[in-house]
Design a protein around this motif. Structure first.
Motif, PDB file in Angstrom:
ATOM      1  N   TRP A  42       0.821  -1.206   0.000  1.00  0.00           N
ATOM      2  CA  TRP A  42       0.000   0.000   0.000  1.00  0.00           C
ATOM      3  C   TRP A  42       0.855   1.256   0.000  1.00  0.00           C
ATOM      4  CZ3 TRP A  42      -4.737   0.131  -1.468  1.00  0.00           C
ATOM      5  CH2 TRP A  42      -5.557  -0.983  -1.294  1.00  0.00           C
ATOM      6  N   LYS A  43       2.038   1.173   0.611  1.00  0.00           N
ATOM      7  CA  LYS A  43       2.928   2.334   0.638  1.00  0.00           C
ATOM      8  C   LYS A  43       3.342   2.726  -0.772  1.00  0.00           C
ATOM      9  CE  LYS A  43       7.375   3.969   2.380  1.00  0.00           C
ATOM     10  NZ  LYS A  43       8.587   3.639   3.175  1.00  0.00           N
ATOM     11  N   ASN A  44       3.697   1.740  -1.584  1.00  0.00           N
ATOM     12  CA  ASN A  44       4.093   2.029  -2.964  1.00  0.00           C
ATOM     13  C   ASN A  44       2.923   2.544  -3.791  1.00  0.00           C
ATOM     14  OD1 ASN A  44       6.686   1.241  -2.395  1.00  0.00           O
ATOM     15  ND2 ASN A  44       6.459  -0.829  -3.226  1.00  0.00           N
ATOM     16  N   ILE A  45       1.742   2.027  -3.506  1.00  0.00           N
ATOM     17  CA  ILE A  45       0.550   2.524  -4.209  1.00  0.00           C
ATOM     18  C   ILE A  45       0.333   4.005  -3.879  1.00  0.00           C
ATOM     19  CG2 ILE A  45      -1.966   2.342  -4.349  1.00  0.00           C
ATOM     20  CD1 ILE A  45      -1.667  -0.669  -3.924  1.00  0.00           C
ATOM     21  N   ARG A  46       0.529   4.359  -2.603  1.00  0.00           N
ATOM     22  CA  ARG A  46       0.364   5.756  -2.192  1.00  0.00           C
ATOM     23  C   ARG A  46       1.403   6.652  -2.870  1.00  0.00           C
ATOM     24  NH1 ARG A  46       2.955   8.520   1.675  1.00  0.00           N
ATOM     25  NH2 ARG A  46       3.820   6.616   2.591  1.00  0.00           N
ATOM     26  N   VAL A  47       2.650   6.190  -2.924  1.00  0.00           N
ATOM     27  CA  VAL A  47       3.708   6.958  -3.583  1.00  0.00           C
ATOM     28  C   VAL A  47       3.379   7.156  -5.056  1.00  0.00           C
ATOM     29  CG1 VAL A  47       6.125   6.908  -4.321  1.00  0.00           C
ATOM     30  CG2 VAL A  47       5.516   6.289  -1.974  1.00  0.00           C
ATOM     31  N   ALA A  48       2.917   6.078  -5.702  1.00  0.00           N
ATOM     32  CA  ALA A  48       2.579   6.165  -7.123  1.00  0.00           C
ATOM     33  C   ALA A  48       1.441   7.150  -7.361  1.00  0.00           C
ATOM     34  CB  ALA A  48       2.203   4.785  -7.656  1.00  0.00           C
TER      35      ALA A  48
END
Length: 650
Positions: A42-48
């Motif tokens: 989810w962290k990478n999704i938020r960054v993206a």
């Protein structure tokens, strides 16, 4: 959903390119292929989600620049040829305006002047690959000279007009220049070195023909104006053999050690820098650019003048920056774009409020070195809609752009498509520039928040990843590291330490090696050490930069193994002013019994830098250069406190 839009938009941008065989496409497609794997948390999704818009903006600029560069390579176009296309589109439009005199050069005027220079070069017998040094203050004629020389394949070498004596001789010599064109304002400086130039070096003087005539005659300088008056203004009948990836000119950079190095600028690099500025920061053909940066710098002559030559903008050239006249000039010439370095923005904020700052039409500010604490106040006070901050040395292949105005950032690296533009921050030994390696011998990438050295993968087949190096091969090899991203590769090592946040934004941290930045210039400590040591009878001297609260860059400080008691500081300052440009003169002097050295007599500066300019030890003396009084003054606790609190001007 946003991520899907990102991928689809990327493919739309790339669709027209698929029939074309371009080496960078596989890397991008591979990056898109592994995107789903990266999106495992989810962290990478938020960054993206937070960086999609930024990355798409940059992708659009990259595609536009790459397409143009590919066409130019295929058609073997050069910068003079691209400029000729703009002349045909609007011959009578103002191309360059010289603020000092109000002189206006139309695109046709500039082309005719270039043609005259090209004919003169042929008449002198100069051939493709020959070098002519340009040593003059900023003026439209500088543009006509290097561009006219480039029409017949002759390469200009831009000499910093602040340099004198040894540094000047070095820069002319390392370029292998057959001739030197200097402005009349540089006559005295040229006279000091004319007898030490290589035999056969031809001297030409431009401007101020009635002044210092006798002095120029003493070293046989020809009048460039007289020769150009007799030179034809039609295009020369000459077929240029050079192509888009061949040498255009040299711009000098301090590097990390020693004397200035002549960085090679090829036609494609010139196009790349100017084009990214145009497409990334929302510039338009009807914009008017205010350029008060020196034309011996890439920022002034490529990012600034390049907008005129390649995209048809009008550029106002000012001989020298003036904080008091800046906004008056912008109003007078209806400027919509300004160029800056961080210091310029601070100087403007220090000026009293004047009516012109509220009546200008400036929309975009382009430059580098704008600090966060200056950034927001600058934008607010002067109502600047967009700041186009960028990072990158003249010669580097890892330039960065802050395309979305993130305060304090000098650029970014995409977290979604890292392979699109292969740059990386890698770990280095603390206080040094040696790259750290893992067990396999590869460089160790930095995590977000970890400072590291910026490097860029080298690929001779890709114009965005080329590293053309310097005139000196040894200097070139020193900037290349191997086995960085993967075994067998090579990468350009910037020498600069940056830090990246979790969204990929990059922030400048420090300049490693023996340089520091002061008043927008890179100062080579070894060069200054050599000059000061020579003036003091070859005594040990350690030069380094020290931070001063509220001041950008680092002020020069020299620790000298000398008692100082029998030294006439006024005479010493006079000699320093003669041998060093203003930005390289030490602001602080520290006289001490001895300077720390290693077993191999290498000067150690770590302790000195930490102690800075605060009085530390009895038996030592620290002096401060009072620019207003024009002398060095002893630093006591009271003066030290005033400097720290910003009550004393640097």
């Amino acid at each position: 959903m946003k991520l899907l839009i990102c991928v689809l938009a990327s493919l739309v941008f790339l669709a027209p390119l698929r029939p074309v065989s371009i080496p960078w496409l596989p890397g991008l497609i591979a990056g898109l292929g592994v995107l789903a794997v990266w999106m495992g948390s989810w962290k990478n999704i938020r960054v993206a989600a937070c960086t999609i818009k930024r990355d798409l903006m940059c992708l659009a600029a990259i595609v536009k620049v790459r397409l143009s560069m590919h066409r130019n390579v295929q058609n073997k176009r050069t910068i003079p040829a691209l400029f000729a296309q703009k002349v045909l589109q609007h011959p009578d439009k103002p191309a360059l305006i010289f603020e000092a005199t109000g002189e206006v050069w139309s695109f046709k005027d500039l082309q005719e002047r270039c043609n005259a220079v090209a004919h003169l070069a042929l008449a002198q017998g100069w051939a493709e690959g020959d070098v002519v040094a340009l040593y003059m203050e900023s003026h439209p004629s500088v543009v006509a000279l290097w561009l006219g020389l480039a029409m017949v394949g002759v390469e200009a070498a831009f000499i910093n007009h602040n340099l004198r004596q040894e540094s000047l001789l070095h820069c002319v010599g390392v370029s292998g220049a057959r001739a030197v064109v200097f402005g009349a304002e540089m006559t005295e400086a040229v006279s000091e070195v004319s007898g030490s130039l290589q035999p056969g070096t031809t001297l030409f003087c431009t401007g101020g023909e009635e002044e210092d005539g006798e002095q120029r005659c003493s070293f046989q300088a020809q009048s460039l104006e007289a020769l150009l008056t007799c030179s034809p203004t039609h295009p020369p009948y000459y077929k240029l053999r050079k192509g888009f990836n061949d040498r255009l000119f040299y711009i000098y950079t301090s590097g990390t050690t020693g004397m200035p190095k002549a960085a090679v600028v090829v036609h494609s690099r010139y196009f790349r820098i100017a084009a990214f500025g145009f497409h990334s920061f929302g510039l338009r053909p009807d914009d008017v650019v205010y350029n008060c940066l020196p034309l011996y710098h890439s920022a002034g002559t490529i990012m600034g003048v390049g907008q005129c030559l390649l995209f048809g903008l009008t550029v106002v050239i000012r001989r020298k920056f003036s904080a008091s006249r800046f906004w008056d000039d912008c109003v007078k010439h209806n400027c919509t774009v300004i160029q800056y370095i961080g210091e310029i923005c601070r100087y403007l904020l220090a000026q009293p409020v004047r009516p012109s700052e509220a009546h200008h039409r400036v929309r975009v500010a382009i430059g580098n070195g704008l600090r966060p604490f200056v950034w927001e106040e600058f934008v607010r006070r002067f109502r600047i809609q967009r700041v186009g901050e960028f990072y990158g040395a003249t010669e580097c292949n890892c330039s960065l752009i802050n395309i979305d105005g993130k305060v304090g950032a000098c650029g970014f690296s995409s977290r979604i498509l890292p392979n699109l533009y292969p740059i990386r921050l890698v770990k280095v030994k603390e206080g040094e520039k040696e790259l750290l390696r893992d067990s396999q011998g590869l460089c160790i990438p930095c995590l977000p928040g970890e400072p590291g050295m910026l490097v860029g993968r080298i690929s001779d087949k890709d114009p965005l990843r080329r590293f053309d190096g310097y005139a000196d091969r040894d200097s070139t090899s020193q900037k290349i590291a191997h086995h960085v991203f993967q075994m067998g590769d090579s990468a350009y090592v910037s020498g600069d330490v940056l830090v990246m946040d979790e969204y990929g934004y990059m922030y400048f941290r420090d300049r490693s090696g023996d340089t520091f930045r002061w008043k927008g210039e890179n100062v080579s400590t070894t060069e200054v050490e050599g000059v000061l040591s020579g003036l003091l009878g070859h005594t040990d001297v350690a030069v380094y930069g020290v931070s001063v609260p509220g001041v950008e860059g680092k002020a020069g400080m020299a620790a000298i193994a000398h008692t100082g008691a029998d030294l006439d500081l006024d005479e010493f300052l006079s000699a320093v002013q003669k041998h060093l440009p203003s930005y390289a003169r030490p602001i602080f002097l520290r006289f001490m019994p001895s300077v720390d050295t290693t077993g191999t007599f290498k000067i150690q500066k770590t302790r000195l830098q930490k102690e800075s300019f605060k009085p530390q030890h009895t038996g030592e003396e620290i002096y401060f250069l009072n620019s207003r009084a024009g002398r060095y003054e002893a630093v006591d606790d009271e003066l030290c406190k005033a400097i720290v609190e910003g009550k004393v001007s640097l």
